[in-house]
Design a protein around this motif. Structure first.
Motif, PDB file in Angstrom:
ATOM      1  N   PHE A 140      34.465  48.232  34.151  1.00 20.71           N
ATOM      2  CA  PHE A 140      33.574  48.630  35.251  1.00 20.71           C
ATOM      3  C   PHE A 140      32.362  47.699  35.282  1.00 20.71           C
ATOM      4  O   PHE A 140      31.884  47.323  36.348  1.00 20.71           O
ATOM      5  CB  PHE A 140      33.069  50.066  35.081  1.00 20.71           C
ATOM      6  N   GLY A 141      31.872  47.352  34.080  1.00 15.25           N
ATOM      7  CA  GLY A 141      30.717  46.454  33.980  1.00 15.25           C
ATOM      8  C   GLY A 141      31.015  45.120  34.627  1.00 15.25           C
ATOM      9  O   GLY A 141      30.185  44.545  35.326  1.00 15.25           O
ATOM     10  N   ARG A 142      32.243  44.647  34.420  1.00 10.82           N
ATOM     11  CA  ARG A 142      32.616  43.370  35.018  1.00 10.82           C
ATOM     12  C   ARG A 142      32.681  43.484  36.544  1.00 10.82           C
ATOM     13  O   ARG A 142      32.219  42.599  37.265  1.00 10.82           O
ATOM     14  CB  ARG A 142      33.961  42.914  34.458  1.00 10.82           C
ATOM     15  N   ALA A 143      33.223  44.622  37.017  1.00  7.10           N
ATOM     16  CA  ALA A 143      33.275  44.844  38.471  1.00  7.10           C
ATOM     17  C   ALA A 143      31.848  44.922  39.030  1.00  7.10           C
ATOM     18  O   ALA A 143      31.545  44.358  40.083  1.00  7.10           O
ATOM     19  CB  ALA A 143      34.055  46.112  38.789  1.00  7.10           C
ATOM     20  N   LEU A 144      30.975  45.595  38.296  1.00  6.33           N
ATOM     21  CA  LEU A 144      29.566  45.734  38.692  1.00  6.33           C
ATOM     22  C   LEU A 144      28.906  44.357  38.796  1.00  6.33           C
ATOM     23  O   LEU A 144      28.160  44.066  39.724  1.00  6.33           O
ATOM     24  CB  LEU A 144      28.883  46.537  37.587  1.00  6.33           C
ATOM     25  N   ALA A 145      29.211  43.489  37.811  1.00  6.61           N
ATOM     26  CA  ALA A 145      28.611  42.152  37.763  1.00  6.61           C
ATOM     27  C   ALA A 145      29.010  41.332  38.991  1.00  6.61           C
ATOM     28  O   ALA A 145      28.242  40.500  39.461  1.00  6.61           O
ATOM     29  CB  ALA A 145      29.043  41.433  36.487  1.00  6.61           C
ATOM     30  N   LEU A 146      30.205  41.568  39.498  1.00  6.24           N
ATOM     31  CA  LEU A 146      30.669  40.803  40.660  1.00  6.24           C
ATOM     32  C   LEU A 146      29.904  41.196  41.929  1.00  6.24           C
ATOM     33  O   LEU A 146      29.905  40.466  42.903  1.00  6.24           O
ATOM     34  CB  LEU A 146      32.165  41.056  40.892  1.00  6.24           C
ATOM     35  N   ASN A 147      29.283  42.379  41.899  1.00  4.64           N
ATOM     36  CA  ASN A 147      28.598  42.928  43.072  1.00  4.64           C
ATOM     37  C   ASN A 147      29.445  42.750  44.343  1.00  4.64           C
ATOM     38  O   ASN A 147      29.006  42.143  45.319  1.00  4.64           O
ATOM     39  CB  ASN A 147      27.226  42.273  43.232  1.00  4.64           C
ATOM     40  N   PRO A 148      30.666  43.280  44.326  1.00  2.00           N
ATOM     41  CA  PRO A 148      31.596  43.029  45.431  1.00  2.00           C
ATOM     42  C   PRO A 148      31.323  43.935  46.636  1.00  2.00           C
ATOM     43  O   PRO A 148      30.485  44.834  46.551  1.00  2.00           O
ATOM     44  CB  PRO A 148      32.945  43.401  44.806  1.00  2.00           C
ATOM     45  N   ASP A 149      32.056  43.689  47.721  1.00  2.00           N
ATOM     46  CA  ASP A 149      31.942  44.571  48.889  1.00  2.00           C
ATOM     47  C   ASP A 149      32.597  45.917  48.595  1.00  2.00           C
ATOM     48  O   ASP A 149      32.225  46.927  49.163  1.00  2.00           O
ATOM     49  CB  ASP A 149      32.659  43.937  50.099  1.00  2.00           C
ATOM     50  N   ILE A 150      33.623  45.885  47.745  1.00  2.00           N
ATOM     51  CA  ILE A 150      34.372  47.123  47.483  1.00  2.00           C
ATOM     52  C   ILE A 150      34.907  47.116  46.047  1.00  2.00           C
ATOM     53  O   ILE A 150      35.253  46.056  45.516  1.00  2.00           O
ATOM     54  CB  ILE A 150      35.539  47.277  48.511  1.00  2.00           C
ATOM     55  N   TYR A 151      34.925  48.285  45.428  1.00  2.00           N
ATOM     56  CA  TYR A 151      35.601  48.437  44.142  1.00  2.00           C
ATOM     57  C   TYR A 151      37.035  48.892  44.409  1.00  2.00           C
ATOM     58  O   TYR A 151      37.263  49.799  45.223  1.00  2.00           O
ATOM     59  CB  TYR A 151      34.935  49.522  43.288  1.00  2.00           C
ATOM     60  N   LEU A 152      37.970  48.269  43.728  1.00  2.00           N
ATOM     61  CA  LEU A 152      39.371  48.686  43.818  1.00  2.00           C
ATOM     62  C   LEU A 152      39.824  49.064  42.420  1.00  2.00           C
ATOM     63  O   LEU A 152      39.935  48.194  41.546  1.00  2.00           O
ATOM     64  CB  LEU A 152      40.234  47.541  44.360  1.00  2.00           C
ATOM     65  N   PHE A 153      40.035  50.336  42.183  1.00  2.00           N
ATOM     66  CA  PHE A 153      40.364  50.815  40.844  1.00  2.00           C
ATOM     67  C   PHE A 153      41.795  51.349  40.834  1.00  2.00           C
ATOM     68  O   PHE A 153      42.119  52.309  41.533  1.00  2.00           O
ATOM     69  CB  PHE A 153      39.404  51.931  40.425  1.00  2.00           C
ATOM     70  N   ASP A 154      42.639  50.694  40.052  1.00  2.00           N
ATOM     71  CA  ASP A 154      44.055  51.076  40.024  1.00  2.00           C
ATOM     72  C   ASP A 154      44.332  51.962  38.801  1.00  2.00           C
ATOM     73  O   ASP A 154      44.507  51.446  37.700  1.00  2.00           O
ATOM     74  CB  ASP A 154      44.911  49.798  39.977  1.00  2.00           C
ATOM     75  N   GLU A 155      44.306  53.247  39.003  1.00  2.00           N
ATOM     76  CA  GLU A 155      44.523  54.219  37.915  1.00  2.00           C
ATOM     77  C   GLU A 155      43.694  53.883  36.674  1.00  2.00           C
ATOM     78  O   GLU A 155      44.239  53.735  35.576  1.00  2.00           O
ATOM     79  CB  GLU A 155      46.004  54.269  37.526  1.00  2.00           C
ATOM     80  N   PRO A 156      42.384  53.770  36.808  1.00  2.00           N
ATOM     81  CA  PRO A 156      41.588  53.288  35.668  1.00  2.00           C
ATOM     82  C   PRO A 156      41.487  54.284  34.520  1.00  2.00           C
ATOM     83  O   PRO A 156      41.109  53.913  33.417  1.00  2.00           O
ATOM     84  CB  PRO A 156      40.204  53.063  36.283  1.00  2.00           C
TER      85      PRO A 156
END
Ligand SMILES: Nc1ncnc2c1ncn2[C@@H]1O[C@H](COP(=O)(O)OP(=O)(O)OP(=O)(O)O)[C@@H](O)[C@H]1O
Ligand SMILES: [Mg+2]
Length: 248
Positions: A140-156
């Motif tokens: 999640f931290g890595r996704a947060l770091a990307l500051n993307p338009d959308i989070y896509l979480f595949d059965e996390p």
């Protein structure tokens, strides 16, 4: 708002996704619920630009420039969420490398994320040295770091034991409450969908069509206690009856 419009996808002669359309309003969490192999991961890959649809489009409205939609992905299995030869800190920093060129600035951003996720004690460990829950939290931290338009979480949460999953769901919700980023989360858990999502999209088996989109207006911030309430019960019942309809 992000619009998924009429997505069709086949692999060879096998039709996978059939006319998939839905909207994700800014800051909404959308859950995708459906049987194994119906194309949920395929749809996430198409939205992330990692696979190509046969027809249909993904549109982001109100974007100031014409850059592609950027996505922060987190995968199902914590063993594949991070690069095993890099520390937790290194994995998070990697997500920033192309965006933040100055090393001191990057270090500062990594510190902020590590503090936000309370990962200070674990930052110099390698993924194999931490629990699955901490590994996913780092993802999640890595996704947060990307500051993307959308989070896509595949059965996390699905490769975690029940309690670790509950804990991580709460941590994710607390993070999400701060910046309310649009999120799509794939899940096989009805309670997870009810706890997290604003809309629950139910897919049929192959070729996957949308059977129903259920709105979930349970007030936020949400807690586990709400899963026992009348509103939850009504949503749960609806999902179960739709899921039963494609058992036959
Ligand atoms: N690259 C590919 N080439 C050919 N077929 C593929 C490819 N990727 C996926 N498929 C097939 O497409 C279908 C959908 O796969 P996908 O992984 O998207 O399903 P899913 O809904 O995510 O399933 P699960 O709940 O098990 O994760 C499956 O039948 C799968 O075998
Ligand atoms: Mg999948």
């Amino acid at each position: 708002m992000i619009k998924v419009i009429g997505i069709n996808k086949s692999y060879g002669t096998a039709a996978i996704l059939q006319n998939i359309s839905f909207d994700i309003s800014d800051g909404q969490i959308v859950a995708l619920f459906g049987p194994n192999g119906c194309g949920k991961t395929t749809l996430l890959k198409i939205i992330a630009g990692l696979d190509k649809q046969d027809s249909g489009e993904i549109k982001q409205l109100n974007k100031s420039d014409d850059s592609d939609l950027s996505a922060g992905l987190v995968f199902q299995d914590h063993r594949f969420s991070l690069l095993p030869w890099m520390t937790i800190r290194g994995n998070i920093e990697l997500a920033l490398i192309s965006r933040v060129k100055s090393k001191p600035e990057r270090e500062e951003k990594v510190n902020q994320i590590i503090n936000r996720l309370n990962l200070g004690k674990h930052q110099y460990k390698y993924p194999y040295q931490v629990s699955g829950g901490l590994s996913q939290l780092s993802a999640f931290g890595r996704a947060l770091a990307l500051n993307p338009d959308i989070y896509l979480f595949d059965e996390p949460f699905s490769a975690l034991d029940y309690q670790s999953a509950l804990k991580l769901q709460q941590q994710f919700l607390a993070l999400w409450e701060k910046d309310k980023k649009s999120t799509i989360i794939v899940t096989h858990s009805i309670d997870e969908a009810i706890l997290l999502a604003d809309q629950i999209i139910i897919f049929s088996g192959l070729p996957a069509k949308i059977l129903d989109i259920i709105s979930n207006n349970i007030p936020r911030p949400r807690s586990l206690e709400q899963l026992g309430g009348d509103l939850s019960q009504r949503i749960r019942q609806k999902i179960i009856s739709i899921a039963q309809s494609f058992l036959i």
